[in-house]
Scaffold this active site. Structure first.
Site, PDB file in Angstrom:
ATOM      1  N   GLU A 164      93.547  35.908   2.263  1.00 35.22           N
ATOM      2  CA  GLU A 164      93.111  35.277   3.515  1.00 35.22           C
ATOM      3  C   GLU A 164      91.981  34.275   3.307  1.00 35.22           C
ATOM      4  OE1 GLU A 164      92.317  38.295   6.425  1.00 35.22           O
ATOM      5  OE2 GLU A 164      94.412  38.890   6.570  1.00 35.22           O
ATOM      6  N   GLU A 364     100.353  42.593   4.980  1.00 31.26           N
ATOM      7  CA  GLU A 364      99.608  43.403   5.945  1.00 31.26           C
ATOM      8  C   GLU A 364     100.278  43.263   7.301  1.00 31.26           C
ATOM      9  OE1 GLU A 364      95.351  42.829   6.169  1.00 31.26           O
ATOM     10  OE2 GLU A 364      95.206  42.465   3.993  1.00 31.26           O
TER      11      GLU A 364
END
Length: 462
Positions: A164, A364
């Protein structure tokens, strides 16, 4: 359900949120450890010193993964467990730990999916030269990655570079920095590091694949107002697609650079940087997806013209002068104000795949809630509803033509939340501890564990 027979059903964790043992066996501190110390003081929550003790309990946890039927497990390596100072001396005990962890996964027919850095830059690199704000961090990250490829690459077939990066850039202190200006420069250096590590991996001729890991909340415009429509697209481009474009095409989108210049955040590009960015050629894209968002123009004292916003509930969240966030009345929300929107996931998968035509992996995806054990059980029906909704829409995305090859919901066991400690739980397995009492860290299978077990057994049909 349309899942290929070889589909990798898995789950995920990260090192700093699960391992604990933060100063054990010569590990160095990370920026995540210092953030957690601040959280312990400011928010009165648990820190990373013990977390859920995956460092000592990984073999038992892997037995549970095997029982559940997992085919893959996405985890991160703690850079400071391998290189306590971020560079220089190698900590052999850390190397031994990850060798043992990887071997145990393979022994149980679970494919390791490894993230090189998951929000836990070694703190020593901040002290040495301010981390990724300095170009020195590029070479240290490449050296660390090379070492990991050499040590574990014979068994690890899937690698992720930086988790991320868009989040790291948007929240400077996650990278040990103080300002958006610093963060923009660090982002540039991470882009170069990403490209160099991917090129290195391919040059080493290892039998595996490597890709970036992006956070993607699907954004819907709050109204039919063209300005809202454009805003949703613009925010997606800035936070998500710009970084993938850089890796795919080796250059910065002009809208991205112009936005930084308009905000006085433009970074320094040195001679030769453009060449360093070229040729990364990621093999796949990894996506962290949890929820969808509704965005409209900012509506407080810096509103645009006569715009008042749509007649739907506003969220407390806003970005001054940029956007106001709203609740979607057509979706169900959980206790932490994230909604259940499988169609939003299908939308994201279609959009990413149609833009880049690369295989996708979900690294995720999960539902958070406050939970407790009642009569030896944890009933988490809303998590089951969430997962069912996601998997149904993943199947539809595959029918659409998306190459989706792995699903790793967050998280397998309950882990430490950066902002809520042990109150906020994502796991398929309950870990019996609170923010203030570690108890015995007993693992208790939730109802979602059994649901997911059946889902895997039937290749997507629970």
């Amino acid at each position: 359900m349309s899942f290929p027979n070889e589909f990798l059903w898995g789950s995920s964790i990260s090192a700093f949120q699960a391992e604990g043992a933060r100063l054990e066996d010569s590990r160095g501190l990370s920026v995540a450890d210092l953030r957690s110390d601040e959280g312990r003081i400011r928010l009165d929550i648990a820190d990373t010193s013990i977390a859920v003790d995956f460092y000592h309990k990984y073999k038992d946890d892997i037995k549970l993964m095997k029982e559940c039927g997992l085919k893959s497990f996405r985890f991160s390596i703690s850079w400071s467990r391998i290189f306590p100072q971020g560079n220089g001396r190698v900590n052999q005990k850390g190397v031994d730990y990850y060798n043992d962890l990887i071997d145990e996964l393979i022994l149980n027919d679970i494919a390791p999916i490894v993230t090189l850095m998951h929000f836990d830059l070694p703190q020593s690199l901040i002290e040495q030269y301010q981390g990724f704000l300095s170009r020195k961090c590029i070479s240290d990250f490449v050296d660390y990655a090379k070492f990991c490829f050499e040590q574990f690459g014979d068994r690890v077939r899937y690698w992720l570079t930086i988790n991320e990066q868009d989040v790291l850039t948007g929240i400077p202190f996650f990278n040990g920095l103080d300002s958006k200006k610093e963060s923009a420069q660090a982002d540039h250096h991470m882009n170069i590091a990403n490209a160099l590590v991917m090129k290195l991996y391919h040059d080493m001729g290892l039998n595996g694949k490597i890709g970036p890991c992006l956070s993607y909340p699907t954004r819907y415009p709050a109204s039919l107002d063209p300005a809202d429509q454009f805003l949703a697209m613009h925010l997606d481009d800035l936070s998500i697609f710009s970084r993938v474009d850089i890796l795919m095409y080796g250059e910065y989108p002009k809208y991205f650079l112009n936005d930084l210049k308009n905000k006085d955040l433009m970074f320094t590009i040195e001679e030769g940087d453009e060449e360093l960015l070229k040729g990364a050629n990621p093999d796949f894209l990894a996506v962290n997806w949890y929820t969808s968002e509704v965005v409209g123009q900012y509506v407080d004292e810096e509103s645009f013209g006569n715009y008042k916003g749509p007649d739907i509930p506003r969220k407390n969240r806003s970005e001054k002068g940029v956007a106001q966030y709203y609740k979607n009345p057509f979706t169900k929300y959980g206790s932490y104000e994230w909604n259940i929107d499988g169609i939003g996931l299908r939308y994201a998968l279609r959009k990413i795949y149609s833009r880049y035509h690369l295989p996708l992996m979900i690294t995720e995806n999960g539902y958070s809630a406050k939970e407790e054990v009642k009569d030896g059980h944890v009933h988490d029906d809303e998590r089951i509803e969430y997962l069912s909704n996601m998997i149904t829409n993943m199947s539809l995305a595959i029918e659409d033509g998306v190459e989706l090859f792995s699903y790793n919901p967050w998280s397998f066991i309950d882990i430490l939340s950066s902002s809520q400690g042990m109150d906020k739980r994502y796991g398929l397995v309950f870990v019996d501890r609170t923010n203030h009492d570690c108890k015995d860290l007993q693992r208790i299978k939730k109802e979602s564990f059994y649901w997911y077990q059946k889902c895997i057994q039937n290749n997507g049909n629970a």
